[in-house]
Enzyme design. Structure first.
Site, PDB file in Angstrom:
ATOM      1  N   ARG A 120      33.627  -0.834  50.286  1.00 43.63           N
ATOM      2  CA  ARG A 120      32.954  -1.527  51.397  1.00 43.63           C
ATOM      3  C   ARG A 120      31.579  -0.955  51.710  1.00 43.63           C
ATOM      4  NH1 ARG A 120      38.224  -1.004  52.791  1.00 43.63           N
ATOM      5  NH2 ARG A 120      39.399  -2.949  52.747  1.00 43.63           N
ATOM      6  N   LYS A 142      18.230  -6.635  50.443  1.00 40.90           N
ATOM      7  CA  LYS A 142      18.892  -7.841  49.925  1.00 40.90           C
ATOM      8  C   LYS A 142      19.377  -7.516  48.523  1.00 40.90           C
ATOM      9  CE  LYS A 142      16.653 -11.917  51.915  1.00 40.90           C
ATOM     10  NZ  LYS A 142      15.896 -13.119  51.491  1.00 40.90           N
ATOM     11  N   GLU A 184       3.087 -11.391  43.751  1.00 39.09           N
ATOM     12  CA  GLU A 184       3.784 -11.030  44.994  1.00 39.09           C
ATOM     13  C   GLU A 184       2.883 -10.162  45.880  1.00 39.09           C
ATOM     14  OE1 GLU A 184       6.478 -12.551  45.664  1.00 39.09           O
ATOM     15  OE2 GLU A 184       7.578 -12.914  43.792  1.00 39.09           O
ATOM     16  N   LYS A 228       5.949  -5.830  53.409  1.00 39.67           N
ATOM     17  CA  LYS A 228       7.384  -6.131  53.299  1.00 39.67           C
ATOM     18  C   LYS A 228       8.184  -5.254  54.271  1.00 39.67           C
ATOM     19  CE  LYS A 228      11.234  -7.653  51.158  1.00 39.67           C
ATOM     20  NZ  LYS A 228      11.804  -7.921  49.846  1.00 39.67           N
ATOM     21  N   GLU A 238      16.675 -12.128  57.972  1.00 35.76           N
ATOM     22  CA  GLU A 238      16.002 -13.406  57.771  1.00 35.76           C
ATOM     23  C   GLU A 238      16.357 -14.456  58.818  1.00 35.76           C
ATOM     24  OE1 GLU A 238      15.607 -14.264  53.601  1.00 35.76           O
ATOM     25  OE2 GLU A 238      14.855 -16.270  54.009  1.00 35.76           O
ATOM     26  N   ARG A 242      11.184 -12.889  58.429  1.00 37.98           N
ATOM     27  CA  ARG A 242      11.388 -12.637  56.998  1.00 37.98           C
ATOM     28  C   ARG A 242      11.194 -13.913  56.188  1.00 37.98           C
ATOM     29  NH1 ARG A 242      15.718  -8.257  54.416  1.00 37.98           N
ATOM     30  NH2 ARG A 242      14.933  -8.460  52.307  1.00 37.98           N
ATOM     31  N   ASN A 246       8.621 -16.263  52.141  1.00 41.11           N
ATOM     32  CA  ASN A 246       8.852 -17.355  51.189  1.00 41.11           C
ATOM     33  C   ASN A 246       7.588 -18.109  50.843  1.00 41.11           C
ATOM     34  OD1 ASN A 246      11.573 -16.907  50.923  1.00 41.11           O
ATOM     35  ND2 ASN A 246      12.099 -18.187  52.679  1.00 41.11           N
ATOM     36  N   HIS A 249       6.941 -19.844  47.548  1.00 43.22           N
ATOM     37  CA  HIS A 249       8.214 -19.862  46.832  1.00 43.22           C
ATOM     38  C   HIS A 249       8.936 -21.207  46.881  1.00 43.22           C
ATOM     39  CE1 HIS A 249       7.513 -15.623  46.412  1.00 43.22           C
ATOM     40  NE2 HIS A 249       8.622 -15.471  45.701  1.00 43.22           N
ATOM     41  N   HIS A 253       9.664 -22.056  43.278  1.00 43.12           N
ATOM     42  CA  HIS A 253      11.010 -22.181  42.704  1.00 43.12           C
ATOM     43  C   HIS A 253      11.182 -23.521  42.004  1.00 43.12           C
ATOM     44  CE1 HIS A 253      12.751 -18.919  45.556  1.00 43.12           C
ATOM     45  NE2 HIS A 253      12.466 -18.405  44.373  1.00 43.12           N
ATOM     46  N   HIS A 265       8.467 -16.360  36.957  1.00 48.26           N
ATOM     47  CA  HIS A 265       8.471 -16.380  38.417  1.00 48.26           C
ATOM     48  C   HIS A 265       7.082 -16.157  39.036  1.00 48.26           C
ATOM     49  CE1 HIS A 265      10.138 -15.998  42.417  1.00 48.26           C
ATOM     50  NE2 HIS A 265       9.492 -14.859  42.567  1.00 48.26           N
TER      51      HIS A 265
END
Ligand SMILES: NC(=O)c1ccc[n+]([C@@H]2O[C@H](COP(=O)([O-])OP(=O)(O)OC[C@H]3O[C@@H](n4cnc5c(N)ncnc54)[C@H](O)[C@@H]3O)[C@@H](O)[C@H]2O)c1
Ligand SMILES: [Zn+2]
Length: 360
Positions: A120, A142, A184, A228, A238, A242, A246, A249, A253, A265
């Protein structure tokens, strides 16, 4: 002694620092000494394991359990996750143990998720070895793997105890991977740091010179990682800011997908930033001069700003499939200025179509 920098992710008792500079990996010795884990596992990009001088110098690789992981997106599979858990079991990892993950964003996503789920959640340290990992993937907790149905479908938030960005890794990074990271970096600048943007504009030598100049590289990674880290510190899960990350993106994407992932990417995100910038310009919320500056910088860094030959229908389909999957309206993070982005929801699909058509 080469220059070093540090950026903080402030999340109460889960706070940690991102240590940046040549030689940052050597900080691992001190971190291990201070935390005295009951056992320890080193997960490493298998391509770097045997050959990278920074890794060959690490004593832990001779004395502790090592899990070699193939590089690239394929690492984020259920099979690789199972292999990681099995390696954790063999190494006898428990809650007092520590996992170190050294590799690109794919590897840190996989190994971070394995650490998030083992007993966990056990402590882990991220050692990003790509520019994208240093400024983005390894920061913020993440973690995820992919399924045949989509990327990052199974994941968890699990903050690392530290992020060690040793710039010495970037010397061996292929130029295309460096460019992905730079896209990025530009994103971070547009989202939250006009000074970083201006710094990049002043880089007349382009990507190649930047990569060979340790002081400039340190500055770029420090500032981009700082954007970041600051956003994650405000919004870990998010629920708000956050989402600003994007930027580029939503269209990016879709471009990746419509090209059958032939467009990498970073290049797709660069195209996405250019088109989303034009969308904002068309809405009258992003001044034309700023939009032109942004495309100018992307171009100067060798990144694309126009749509390649793609099936427009497939592109729109990819955009709206994303929307259906999320069960909500199409949302974009659109720039208002260099250094300021806002989330805009419920855009008229005709507006988006018009931008795509004019860019094709
Ligand atoms: N968790 C997050 O917040 C977050 C954010 C952004 C991206 N990501 C994820 O990151 C992944 C992409 O990461 P990436 O761009 O780092 O690519 P990657 O991890 O897929 O690595 C790309 C390639 O570079 C190689 N490589 C890594 N370090 C190297 C080095 N120092 N020298 C030479 N080769 C090296 C790898 O073996 C691989 O072949 C995606 O899966 C994406 O979803 C996660
Ligand atoms: Zn990205």
């Amino acid at each position: 002694m080469s220059r070093r920098a540090e950026v903080e992710v402030s999340l109460g008792e889960r706070s940690y620092s991102v240590r940046i500079g040549e030689g940052a990996l050597a900080d691992l010795s001190g971190l291990l000494e201070a935390s005295r884990p009951t056992s320890f596992l080193f997960a490493v990009d298998e391509g770097l394991l045997a050959s990278h001088p920074l890794l060959l110098a690490r004593p832990e690789l001779r004395t502790s359990a090592v899990l070699p992981v193939p590089g690239g997106e394929g690492a984020k599979s259920p099979q690789r996750l199972l292999a990681a858990w099995e390696a954790f079991a063999r190494a006898g990892l428990d809650r007092g143990s520590l996992v170190v993950a050294a590799g690109g964003g794919s590897l840190t996503d996989l190994v971070g998720f394995a650490a998030a789920t083992w007993h966990r959640g056990i402590p882990w340290i991220a050692v990003p070895t790509t520019l994208l990992g240093m400024v983005d993937a390894a920061i913020g907790g993440k973690t995820a793997i992919d399924l045949p149905g989509g990327k990052n479908l199974v994941g968890a938030f699990h903050q690392p105890r530290a992020v060690l960005c040793d710039l010495g890794f970037l010397g061996t990074l292929p130029a295309g991977e460096f460019a992905t990271g730079l896209a990025e970096v530009v994103k971070a600048a547009v989202v939250g740091d006009p000074e970083l943007f201006a710094f990049l504009e002043g880089e007349s030598g382009g990507a190649d010179r930047l990569r060979r100049d340790p002081d400039r590289l340190l500055e770029v990674v420090r500032l981009a990682a700082g954007v970041k880290a600051a956003i994650v510190s405000r919004d870990e899960r998010e629920a708000g800011d956050r989402r600003l990350l994007n930027f580029g993106h939503t269209v990016g994407h879709a471009v990746e997908k419509a090209s059958g992932f032939a467009i990498p990417h970073g290049r797709a995100v660069s195209i996405g930033m250019a088109l989303e910038g034009r969308l904002a310009e068309g809405r009258g919320t992003f001044p034309s001069g700023e939009r032109a500056r942004m495309e100018g910088l992307l171009g100067a860094l060798g990144l694309p700003t126009s749509l390649p030959r793609l099936d427009l229908g497939a592109l729109l389909e990819a955009l709206t499939a994303d929307k259906k999957a999320r069960g909500r309206r199409l949302a974009f993070a659109l720039p208002r200025a260099i250094g300021r982005v806002e989330v805009v929801e419920g855009l008229d699909p005709r507006e988006i179509r018009a931008i795509l058509e004019s860019a094709a």
